[in-house]
Design a protein around this motif. Structure first.
Motif, PDB file in Angstrom:
ATOM      1  N   ARG A   1     111.192   5.345  10.234  1.00 29.69           N
ATOM      2  CA  ARG A   1     112.603   5.151  10.561  1.00 29.69           C
ATOM      3  C   ARG A   1     112.688   4.053  11.610  1.00 29.69           C
ATOM      4  O   ARG A   1     111.807   3.909  12.444  1.00 29.69           O
ATOM      5  CB  ARG A   1     113.224   6.449  11.089  1.00 29.69           C
ATOM      6  CG  ARG A   1     113.176   7.627  10.112  1.00 29.69           C
ATOM      7  CD  ARG A   1     113.959   7.315   8.851  1.00 29.69           C
ATOM      8  NE  ARG A   1     114.085   8.452   7.953  1.00 29.69           N
ATOM      9  CZ  ARG A   1     113.292   8.674   6.902  1.00 29.69           C
ATOM     10  NH1 ARG A   1     112.282   7.849   6.645  1.00 29.69           N
ATOM     11  NH2 ARG A   1     113.499   9.709   6.109  1.00 29.69           N
TER      12      ARG A   1
ATOM     13  N   ILE B   1     117.379  10.023  19.265  1.00 29.96           N
ATOM     14  CA  ILE B   1     117.147   9.003  18.241  1.00 29.96           C
ATOM     15  C   ILE B   1     116.051   8.045  18.687  1.00 29.96           C
ATOM     16  O   ILE B   1     115.188   7.649  17.892  1.00 29.96           O
ATOM     17  CB  ILE B   1     118.449   8.255  17.915  1.00 29.96           C
ATOM     18  CG1 ILE B   1     119.459   9.214  17.284  1.00 29.96           C
ATOM     19  CG2 ILE B   1     118.191   7.084  16.980  1.00 29.96           C
ATOM     20  CD1 ILE B   1     120.840   8.624  17.072  1.00 29.96           C
TER      21      ILE B   1
ATOM     22  N   VAL C   1     120.527   9.237  10.408  1.00 29.70           N
ATOM     23  CA  VAL C   1     119.315   8.897  11.168  1.00 29.70           C
ATOM     24  C   VAL C   1     118.074   9.438  10.467  1.00 29.70           C
ATOM     25  O   VAL C   1     117.073   8.734  10.294  1.00 29.70           O
ATOM     26  CB  VAL C   1     119.409   9.470  12.602  1.00 29.70           C
ATOM     27  CG1 VAL C   1     118.054   9.391  13.311  1.00 29.70           C
ATOM     28  CG2 VAL C   1     120.461   8.713  13.397  1.00 29.70           C
TER      29      VAL C   1
ATOM     30  N   ALA D   1     118.566   3.692  12.056  1.00 27.73           N
ATOM     31  CA  ALA D   1     118.742   4.789  13.007  1.00 27.73           C
ATOM     32  C   ALA D   1     119.291   4.261  14.328  1.00 27.73           C
ATOM     33  O   ALA D   1     120.158   4.883  14.950  1.00 27.73           O
ATOM     34  CB  ALA D   1     117.412   5.512  13.241  1.00 27.73           C
TER      35      ALA D   1
ATOM     36  N   ALA E   1     122.699   4.972  16.323  1.00 24.20           N
ATOM     37  CA  ALA E   1     122.666   5.386  17.735  1.00 24.20           C
ATOM     38  C   ALA E   1     123.613   4.533  18.570  1.00 24.20           C
ATOM     39  O   ALA E   1     124.318   5.044  19.450  1.00 24.20           O
ATOM     40  CB  ALA E   1     121.244   5.266  18.277  1.00 24.20           C
TER      41      ALA E   1
ATOM     42  N   VAL F   1     112.706   7.717  16.500  1.00 25.75           N
ATOM     43  CA  VAL F   1     112.343   6.425  15.918  1.00 25.75           C
ATOM     44  C   VAL F   1     110.982   5.970  16.432  1.00 25.75           C
ATOM     45  O   VAL F   1     110.143   5.483  15.658  1.00 25.75           O
ATOM     46  CB  VAL F   1     113.424   5.371  16.224  1.00 25.75           C
ATOM     47  CG1 VAL F   1     112.924   3.969  15.880  1.00 25.75           C
ATOM     48  CG2 VAL F   1     114.690   5.670  15.443  1.00 25.75           C
TER      49      VAL F   1
END
Length: 409
Positions: A335, A359, A124, A339, A343, A363
């Motif tokens: 990101r 996450i 991630v 990611a 997740a 993000v």
């Protein structure tokens, strides 16, 4: 759910994602976090209108979004890019991955959520968003910049790493409780990748015959079937549907029909990928993001520092100056889709419940922050130590001359 209700929920999800993304793009925000934000706003965990009460209702549609996203990435990927890029380009990409993935792994173990969770967090934090990075280069008019080739090279190296990473991670997330079980699971995944790689290398003529047609309608039907079927086989073998879609895209990238497939898959990728991000947002409870606010802040700070370090080292390696180093560092900061892929895998594997909201928040912050500061890379470079220089009659860029390169600190 009744058919009418299902259609209303699906159509409403598309519209909600589109309207919020349209509003956000007017102020220069990328669409990926906005689609996810729409899912949070119109999800079951937020007061007000809930378009979908159960995120599982969109499971298959969301899976198609992931499949088309990775399928398109495979179409765009080519090992020739690495060969033509040369040793320095590959070395810069490897250096970027080592710094960022290594830092992400250290952070993952530091938060103490578990070993499998740490491996997810490594990916991630370590892998940037190809979609946002590419779009940034286009929107900011930097595709012709000398450092942009290096940035795209880093993305290509990341894509190679992602394929291997997903293949290794899937058996780990499957919960194999013995070394033998883990070895068997990884062996199946590795064998599947070897078969697809061999097909990409020596089976191009066979695949080309399968998809060659002058009829765009039939071509769409054929590559859609191949992408979804291969993703399904991969999922059954424990490889993950994402890597299956990526590999079939890689195989088709070497066929004569590849340019047409890239053009025809665009609307499918855009529509279903929007639902993938929206569906992920549906599963997030805003209050859960607040409970992991400090880990998010720390992870964002770590990512910024690691990207700056990687950008400076990559610039030095390729004899670039301060401005190019800042552009590299800030452009690859965002990101996004990868990611969220990780997740989704973590949710399916039943890992620590704090992972998904972490996450999501991570993000959201970087997908919004990255493009905003990347667009201001020039003033940022000027305020860095040694970033200002005495100029005669205005900056070179103001006179239409190439800017003198400062040495990277």
């Amino acid at each position: 759910m009744a058919l009418g209700d299902a259609l209303i929920a699906l159509g409403g999800s598309f519209l909600a994602a589109g309207i919020i993304a349209r509003l956000g793009t007017r102020i220069g925000l990328p669409t990926i976090p906005l689609f996810m934000l729409a899912g949070i706003i119109f999800g079951p965990h937020t007061p007000g209108l809930a378009l979908v009460d159960n995120p599982a209702d969109l499971k298959v549609i969301a899976a198609l979004g992931l499949i088309f996203l990775l399928f398109y990435l495979g179409l765009e990927f080519s090992l020739d890019d690495l060969v033509q890029g040369g040793r320095r380009l590959v070395l810069a990409g490897v250096l970027y991955i080592l710094l960022n993935v290594g830092g992400g792994l250290a952070f993952g173990f530091a938060v103490g959520w578990g070993s499998r969770e740490a491996l997810v967090l490594a990916g991630v934090i370590g892998i940037s968003s190809s979609a946002i990075v590419t779009k940034l280069l286009v929107d900011l008019g930097r595709l012709g910049n000398p450092e942009s080739r290096l940035i795209l090279g880093i993305i290509v190296v990341e894509d190679v790493f992602l394929a291997l990473y997903l293949a290794v991670l899937q058996p780990v997330l499957s919960g194999a409780d013995t070394f033998a079980a883990a070895a068997i699971s990884f062996g199946k995944a590795f064998a599947f990748l070897i078969v697809l790689t061999a097909l990409a290398r020596w089976g191009t003529r066979l695949v080309n015959t399968l998809v060659t047609t002058r009829d765009d309608e039939l071509l769409v039907v054929m590559f859609t079937g191949l992408a979804i079927f291969t993703a399904g086989v991969a999922e059954e073998l424990g490889v993950s549907d994402a890597i299956g879609a990526f590999m079939i895209g890689l195989i088709l990238s070497s066929t004569k029909a590849a340019p047409r497939i890239r053009q025809l898959v665009h609307p499918l990728r855009d529509a279903f990928a929007a639902l993938f991000f929206f569906a992920f947002g549906l599963s997030i409870e805003p209050g859960d993001m607040l409970s992991v606010a400090w880990p998010i802040v720390i992870a964002v700070a770590i990512t910024v520092l690691l990207n700056i370090a990687a950008g400076v080292l990559a610039a030095k390696l390729n004899s670039f100056g301060r401005m190019e180093a800042v552009n590299i560092s800030l452009t690859v900061l965002s990101r996004g889709e990868f990611a969220l892929v990780l997740a989704t895998m973590a949710l399916a594997a039943g890992l620590d419940t704090r992972l998904a909201p972490f996450i999501a928040g991570y993000v959201l912050v970087l997908a919004l922050l990255g493009p905003l500061i990347a667009s201001r890379s020039e003033p940022i470079a000027r305020v860095l130590p040694g970033g200002r220089k005495r100029r005669g009659r205005g900056a070179p860029e103001e006179r239409g001359e190439p800017e003198e390169k400062d040495s990277v600190p």
